[in-house]
Design a protein around this motif. Sequence first.
Motif, mmCIF file in Angstrom:
data_model
loop_
_atom_site.group_PDB
_atom_site.id
_atom_site.type_symbol
_atom_site.label_atom_id
_atom_site.label_comp_id
_atom_site.label_asym_id
_atom_site.label_seq_id
_atom_site.Cartn_x
_atom_site.Cartn_y
_atom_site.Cartn_z
ATOM 1 N N ASP A 39 3.657 9.726 -9.270
ATOM 2 C CA ASP A 39 4.380 9.758 -7.991
ATOM 3 C C ASP A 39 4.672 8.362 -7.442
ATOM 4 O O ASP A 39 5.548 8.198 -6.588
ATOM 5 C CB ASP A 39 3.583 10.560 -6.945
ATOM 6 C CG ASP A 39 3.644 12.051 -7.240
ATOM 7 O OD1 ASP A 39 4.528 12.451 -8.036
ATOM 8 O OD2 ASP A 39 2.808 12.802 -6.714
ATOM 9 N N ALA A 40 3.934 7.361 -7.904
ATOM 10 C CA ALA A 40 4.170 5.986 -7.421
ATOM 11 C C ALA A 40 5.520 5.463 -7.923
ATOM 12 O O ALA A 40 6.048 4.472 -7.405
ATOM 13 C CB ALA A 40 3.035 5.076 -7.861
ATOM 14 N N GLY A 41 6.075 6.094 -8.954
ATOM 15 C CA GLY A 41 7.440 5.771 -9.404
ATOM 16 C C GLY A 41 7.623 4.370 -9.964
ATOM 17 O O GLY A 41 8.636 3.724 -9.700
ATOM 18 N N HIS A 42 6.679 3.923 -10.791
ATOM 19 C CA HIS A 42 6.812 2.585 -11.393
ATOM 20 C C HIS A 42 8.050 2.525 -12.294
ATOM 21 O O HIS A 42 8.328 3.463 -13.051
ATOM 22 C CB HIS A 42 5.567 2.241 -12.205
ATOM 23 C CG HIS A 42 4.327 2.135 -11.370
ATOM 24 N ND1 HIS A 42 4.077 1.052 -10.559
ATOM 25 C CD2 HIS A 42 3.298 2.995 -11.199
ATOM 26 C CE1 HIS A 42 2.927 1.235 -9.935
ATOM 27 N NE2 HIS A 42 2.433 2.403 -10.294
ATOM 28 N N GLU A 43 8.745 1.415 -12.215
ATOM 29 C CA GLU A 43 9.995 1.248 -12.952
ATOM 30 C C GLU A 43 9.751 1.158 -14.472
ATOM 31 O O GLU A 43 10.415 1.820 -15.262
ATOM 32 C CB GLU A 43 10.685 -0.023 -12.415
ATOM 33 C CG GLU A 43 11.907 -0.503 -13.154
ATOM 34 C CD GLU A 43 13.074 0.485 -13.104
ATOM 35 O OE1 GLU A 43 13.063 1.365 -12.233
ATOM 36 O OE2 GLU A 43 13.969 0.367 -13.970
ATOM 37 N N LYS A 44 8.775 0.330 -14.845
ATOM 38 C CA LYS A 44 8.498 0.141 -16.280
ATOM 39 C C LYS A 44 7.000 0.383 -16.501
ATOM 40 O O LYS A 44 6.176 -0.287 -15.862
ATOM 41 C CB LYS A 44 8.819 -1.290 -16.706
ATOM 42 C CG LYS A 44 10.294 -1.644 -16.618
ATOM 43 C CD LYS A 44 10.478 -3.071 -17.085
ATOM 44 C CE LYS A 44 11.953 -3.394 -17.223
ATOM 45 N NZ LYS A 44 12.160 -4.633 -17.984
ATOM 46 N N VAL A 45 6.684 1.296 -17.397
ATOM 47 C CA VAL A 45 5.269 1.628 -17.608
ATOM 48 C C VAL A 45 4.907 1.522 -19.093
ATOM 49 O O VAL A 45 5.617 2.062 -19.954
ATOM 50 C CB VAL A 45 4.940 3.061 -17.112
ATOM 51 C CG1 VAL A 45 3.438 3.337 -17.263
ATOM 52 C CG2 VAL A 45 5.369 3.251 -15.667
ATOM 53 N N ALA A 46 3.788 0.832 -19.360
ATOM 54 C CA ALA A 46 3.206 0.801 -20.706
ATOM 55 C C ALA A 46 1.998 1.733 -20.676
ATOM 56 O O ALA A 46 1.057 1.511 -19.912
ATOM 57 C CB ALA A 46 2.781 -0.616 -21.076
ATOM 58 N N ILE A 47 2.052 2.782 -21.490
ATOM 59 C CA ILE A 47 0.991 3.801 -21.526
ATOM 60 C C ILE A 47 0.061 3.443 -22.681
ATOM 61 O O ILE A 47 0.444 3.544 -23.852
ATOM 62 C CB ILE A 47 1.624 5.192 -21.749
ATOM 63 C CG1 ILE A 47 2.640 5.507 -20.633
ATOM 64 C CG2 ILE A 47 0.553 6.262 -21.840
ATOM 65 C CD1 ILE A 47 3.571 6.681 -20.955
ATOM 66 N N VAL A 48 -1.157 2.995 -22.357
ATOM 67 C CA VAL A 48 -2.049 2.494 -23.406
ATOM 68 C C VAL A 48 -3.057 3.581 -23.785
ATOM 69 O O VAL A 48 -3.784 4.089 -22.935
ATOM 70 C CB VAL A 48 -2.794 1.224 -22.933
ATOM 71 C CG1 VAL A 48 -3.575 0.604 -24.087
ATOM 72 C CG2 VAL A 48 -1.808 0.207 -22.360
ATOM 73 N N MET A 49 -3.068 3.928 -25.082
ATOM 74 C CA MET A 49 -3.923 5.005 -25.583
ATOM 75 C C MET A 49 -5.045 4.427 -26.439
ATOM 76 O O MET A 49 -4.821 3.504 -27.238
ATOM 77 C CB MET A 49 -3.105 5.966 -26.457
ATOM 78 C CG MET A 49 -1.836 6.523 -25.833
ATOM 79 S SD MET A 49 -2.042 7.385 -24.264
ATOM 80 C CE MET A 49 -3.227 8.657 -24.680
ATOM 81 N N GLY A 50 -6.249 5.028 -26.297
ATOM 82 C CA GLY A 50 -7.406 4.496 -27.031
ATOM 83 C C GLY A 50 -7.698 5.242 -28.319
ATOM 84 O O GLY A 50 -7.106 6.289 -28.609
ATOM 85 N N SER A 51 -8.633 4.716 -29.079
ATOM 86 C CA SER A 51 -8.936 5.262 -30.409
ATOM 87 C C SER A 51 -9.669 6.600 -30.306
ATOM 88 O O SER A 51 -10.241 6.946 -29.279
ATOM 89 C CB SER A 51 -9.779 4.269 -31.202
ATOM 90 O OG SER A 51 -11.041 4.165 -30.601
ATOM 91 N N GLU A 52 -9.651 7.310 -31.432
ATOM 92 C CA GLU A 52 -10.163 8.679 -31.488
ATOM 93 C C GLU A 52 -11.658 8.748 -31.160
ATOM 94 O O GLU A 52 -12.106 9.697 -30.521
ATOM 95 C CB GLU A 52 -9.930 9.262 -32.891
ATOM 96 C CG GLU A 52 -8.452 9.416 -33.264
ATOM 97 C CD GLU A 52 -7.842 8.151 -33.852
ATOM 98 O OE1 GLU A 52 -8.515 7.094 -33.853
ATOM 99 O OE2 GLU A 52 -6.682 8.205 -34.306
ATOM 100 N N GLY A 53 -12.408 7.770 -31.603
ATOM 101 C CA GLY A 53 -13.857 7.856 -31.385
ATOM 102 C C GLY A 53 -14.297 7.261 -30.063
ATOM 103 O O GLY A 53 -14.813 7.958 -29.177
ATOM 104 N N ASP A 54 -14.062 5.987 -29.905
ATOM 105 C CA ASP A 54 -14.631 5.260 -28.767
ATOM 106 C C ASP A 54 -13.723 5.186 -27.556
ATOM 107 O O ASP A 54 -14.144 4.752 -26.491
ATOM 108 C CB ASP A 54 -14.962 3.811 -29.192
ATOM 109 C CG ASP A 54 -16.037 3.788 -30.253
ATOM 110 O OD1 ASP A 54 -16.794 4.787 -30.317
ATOM 111 O OD2 ASP A 54 -16.115 2.812 -31.018
ATOM 112 N N GLY A 55 -12.467 5.546 -27.701
ATOM 113 C CA GLY A 55 -11.543 5.386 -26.583
ATOM 114 C C GLY A 55 -11.158 3.923 -26.422
ATOM 115 O O GLY A 55 -11.329 3.112 -27.344
ATOM 116 N N LEU A 56 -10.634 3.580 -25.267
ATOM 117 C CA LEU A 56 -10.132 2.213 -25.056
ATOM 118 C C LEU A 56 -11.263 1.194 -24.987
ATOM 119 O O LEU A 56 -12.354 1.482 -24.481
ATOM 120 C CB LEU A 56 -9.321 2.154 -23.759
ATOM 121 C CG LEU A 56 -7.906 2.737 -23.838
ATOM 122 C CD1 LEU A 56 -7.287 2.799 -22.457
ATOM 123 C CD2 LEU A 56 -7.024 1.917 -24.776
ATOM 124 N N SER A 57 -10.966 -0.016 -25.435
ATOM 125 C CA SER A 57 -11.942 -1.111 -25.353
ATOM 126 C C SER A 57 -12.095 -1.535 -23.892
ATOM 127 O O SER A 57 -11.194 -1.306 -23.068
ATOM 128 C CB SER A 57 -11.449 -2.302 -26.183
ATOM 129 O OG SER A 57 -10.270 -2.824 -25.589
#
Length: 268
Positions: A211-229
């Motif tokens: 809803d914040a309506g950011h113009e440009k967004v990078a969606i960062v996804m983490g690994s299958e086991g540990d998730g994001l660093s």
Amino acid sequence: MRVVYVEDLADPQLDDFTRLTDVALRRRLETDGGLYLAESAKVIQRALAAGHRPRAALLQEAFLAELAPLLEPFDVPVFVASADLLAGITGFDLHRGALVSMHRPELPEVAEVLRDARRVVVLEDLADHTNVGAIFRAAAGLGADAVLVTPRCADPLYRRSVRVSMGTVLQVPWTRIPWWPEGSRLLHEAGFTIAALALSHDAVDLGVFADAGHEKVAIVMGSEGDGLSRRALAEADAVVTIPMQHGVDSLNVAAAASVALWALRPRA
Ligand SMILES: C[S@@+](CC[C@H](N)C(=O)[O-])C[C@H]1O[C@@H](n2cnc3c(N)ncnc32)[C@H](O)[C@@H]1O
């Protein structure tokens, strides 16, 4: 195109294809050696449309008529064999009927990939080629402009990724992004808000972030086991979560990426 009928799988001309039985050699051929394998008429068509150069093809005779017009313009050997002979090659799918070894394209600069993009997916160290392929398919289908993969992330051009992606790894612009903080610097420089998708009690609900309506967004996804660093979480502008129900702790990473891409699709 030079059609060569083959009757012996031991023919050294078939090395690109027959050495696939050895996992180590396959890895070398597909990554270090600068080759990848495209299978099925649709994927081969996408690879050629993307400007990738074929090196050799191996076809079941019944598929020659369909693929000849695509391969005709290239001076490459097209090996044709019977279904019985091809059935002896591990990994040769008779239903798809064709394998083409392609020269790997040079990867573009991160800045070039980001230039006109509004939604990008960043894959941090994913290990599973199936997940990488599924995320490319979602990225294409849900309108992402690019995918960026960290240096240790599984290879999008690995055969399984290409297959699961339905060839979209050859369509969606992608490249390798340096590890943090250089990677986040490049994203910020291009005007992106970095959303780290994670399971955290103090994270922002995905709906609220959308809803914040950011113009440009990078969606960062983490690994299958540990998730994001920790580093990725620290570099993000927001840690964003998809609220879970019924005691389920997380989604598969490709499912989570699809939900996020849909929720964060540009509205205008
Ligand atoms: C299978 S999950 C990793 C689970 C890991 N144990 C953790 O705690 O992050 C793989 C990735 O999918 C994404 N993901 C899965 N479910 C999510 C959710 N409910 N909200 C936000 N991201 C999610 C995250 O990017 C996560 O790093």
